[in-house]
Design a protein around this motif. Sequence first.
Motif, short mmCIF file in Angstrom:
data_model
loop_
_atom_site.label_atom_id
_atom_site.label_comp_id
_atom_site.label_asym_id
_atom_site.label_seq_id
_atom_site.Cartn_x
_atom_site.Cartn_y
_atom_site.Cartn_z
N LEU A 1 0.82 -1.21 0.00
CA LEU A 1 0.00 0.00 0.00
C LEU A 1 0.86 1.26 0.00
O LEU A 1 0.53 2.25 -0.66
CB LEU A 1 -0.92 0.00 1.23
N GLY A 2 1.98 1.23 0.74
CA GLY A 2 2.84 2.41 0.80
C GLY A 2 3.46 2.74 -0.54
O GLY A 2 3.47 3.91 -0.98
N ILE A 3 4.01 1.73 -1.21
CA ILE A 3 4.62 1.96 -2.53
C ILE A 3 3.57 2.40 -3.54
O ILE A 3 3.77 3.32 -4.33
CB ILE A 3 5.36 0.70 -3.01
N MET A 4 2.41 1.71 -3.50
CA MET A 4 1.33 2.02 -4.43
C MET A 4 0.84 3.46 -4.28
O MET A 4 0.78 4.22 -5.25
CB MET A 4 0.17 1.04 -4.20
N LEU A 5 0.51 3.85 -3.06
CA LEU A 5 -0.14 5.14 -2.85
C LEU A 5 0.83 6.30 -2.68
O LEU A 5 0.66 7.35 -3.30
CB LEU A 5 -1.08 5.05 -1.64
N CYS A 6 1.87 6.12 -1.85
CA CYS A 6 2.86 7.20 -1.72
C CYS A 6 3.60 7.42 -3.03
O CYS A 6 3.84 8.56 -3.44
CB CYS A 6 3.86 6.87 -0.61
#
Length: 513
Positions: free
Chosen positions: A166-171
């Motif tokens: 989720l971090g890589i995807m969204l940030c």
Amino acid sequence: MNQDTQDNFFKSTVLGHPAGLFVLFFTEMWERFSYYGMRALLVLFLTTSLTKGGWAWNVEDAMALYGTYTMVVYFTPIVGGYLADRFLGYRWAVVIGAFIMTLGHVSMAVETPTFLYIGIVCLMIGNGLFKPNMTSIISNAYEKHPEKKDGAYSLFYMGVNAGAFLGIMLCGYIGEKVSWSLGFGLAGIFMFFGMLQFYFTQNIFGNIGLPPTEETKKASKEKEAQENIAPNIIRDRIIAVVIFSVFSVFFWAAFEQAGGSMTIFAEKFTQRELFGNAAWIFKITDALLTLIPLVVITYVLLKLFSKTVKDYALGNSILSLSFIIIWGIVIWKIKRDFSTTETEVPASWFGILNSLFIICFAPFFSKWWESKYNISGPMKFGLGLALLGLGFGFLAYGSMGITADSVIRVSMVWLVAAYLFHTLGELCISPVSLSYISKLVPASWIGIMFGVYYLFLGMGNKLAGSMGGLIETISNQYSLSTFFLIFTIIPIALGVIMLLLSPLMKKIMHGVS
């Protein structure tokens, strides 16, 4: 820790494991969201041109900073482990570390050199307090259930990679397409949520992870005396931990190319512009890749909620709020993507593949390690290194003929295949390493030995940055394929060596399996 505490911890279960494991699951998930979200952006932000909002650093300098940062965040846990073992307790170390990391992410969002370095220092310190002590809580909780540790760490590792996904995807998406500051800031918001959720739900652990007292120190010494482990057996087991750690240096030196040279390969040499039907297929695929894991994680959240909401309403409310915000951002992202006819895949997008594959395969590996077909620790290490090398083999083949100044762009399939094999290798090594350390060393050494293990990981991360910074030099003198071939040959060779050492390793592990 007394037997009653541990029995109570195992009384309420979710998916076959204590509900408390999933409190740690979600806390670690948000910490990894922040860490990998920032990591996905750092090198890209530093090397992007000024006209696109970056700082236009050269690749070697950016990779040097990246390597130093990822090295030190693994060095500081040895201090954090010691402070928790002797003074703070594991739980307070986690809370304090999470708060300091929140400040670090907020600082980086300011986007000035001074605040960049302040932010990185805060992340280094905070991670040192947080990282080893989350795993120490699991080790203590499963002290009387060693047969379930491999499975518990594998499930915990699923939470780690759910956050990374989720971090890589969204940030990464927000940083590249909207604002670098918002990308860095988003990482800090969810680190803060993770800290609050843990703080208000920590009583689920009973006495596990509380600050040490004279009584508990005395009980720990008495327990070690009762175990009557001969000094030479302790020595041999520590040697086994060191050997595993040394091999881990080389694993992570190659694996951590994901945040550096592999991201550069994605940005410069991978065909990422899609049009027409190809663009729509990617948008649909990307939406499904985002929604399906999020649905799975939300399901786990609801299972935990059903078990713990009565006793820990505030902690559950904070966790639920964080997921409502995540769902809102994901829906906004999908709607934004489908409103355009052209698509350029963000270079940071490929980083989600590792986490996605872990979410998919971690439950199967967890069942494997608990089945009669389980293999020894040394064999897992050897297999993991070989799979890692094979992953780089796809990149070496796919990049044949490319030099540093080449305009050739190759298919995305090579990166997808590489991340798949890297993930399978990681599942054989990373969660298993944590489990074996907890089983091989005396209980009173757990925090410190996790810190030592992370010290070796830090060496691997610094080596990753140094090696990754040579991508342009090696590509100009030879080819990009030669660069990736180095990372193909070395891990496979080390994997073979570990397999040959397997009989010796089993001997010095003295029955630990």
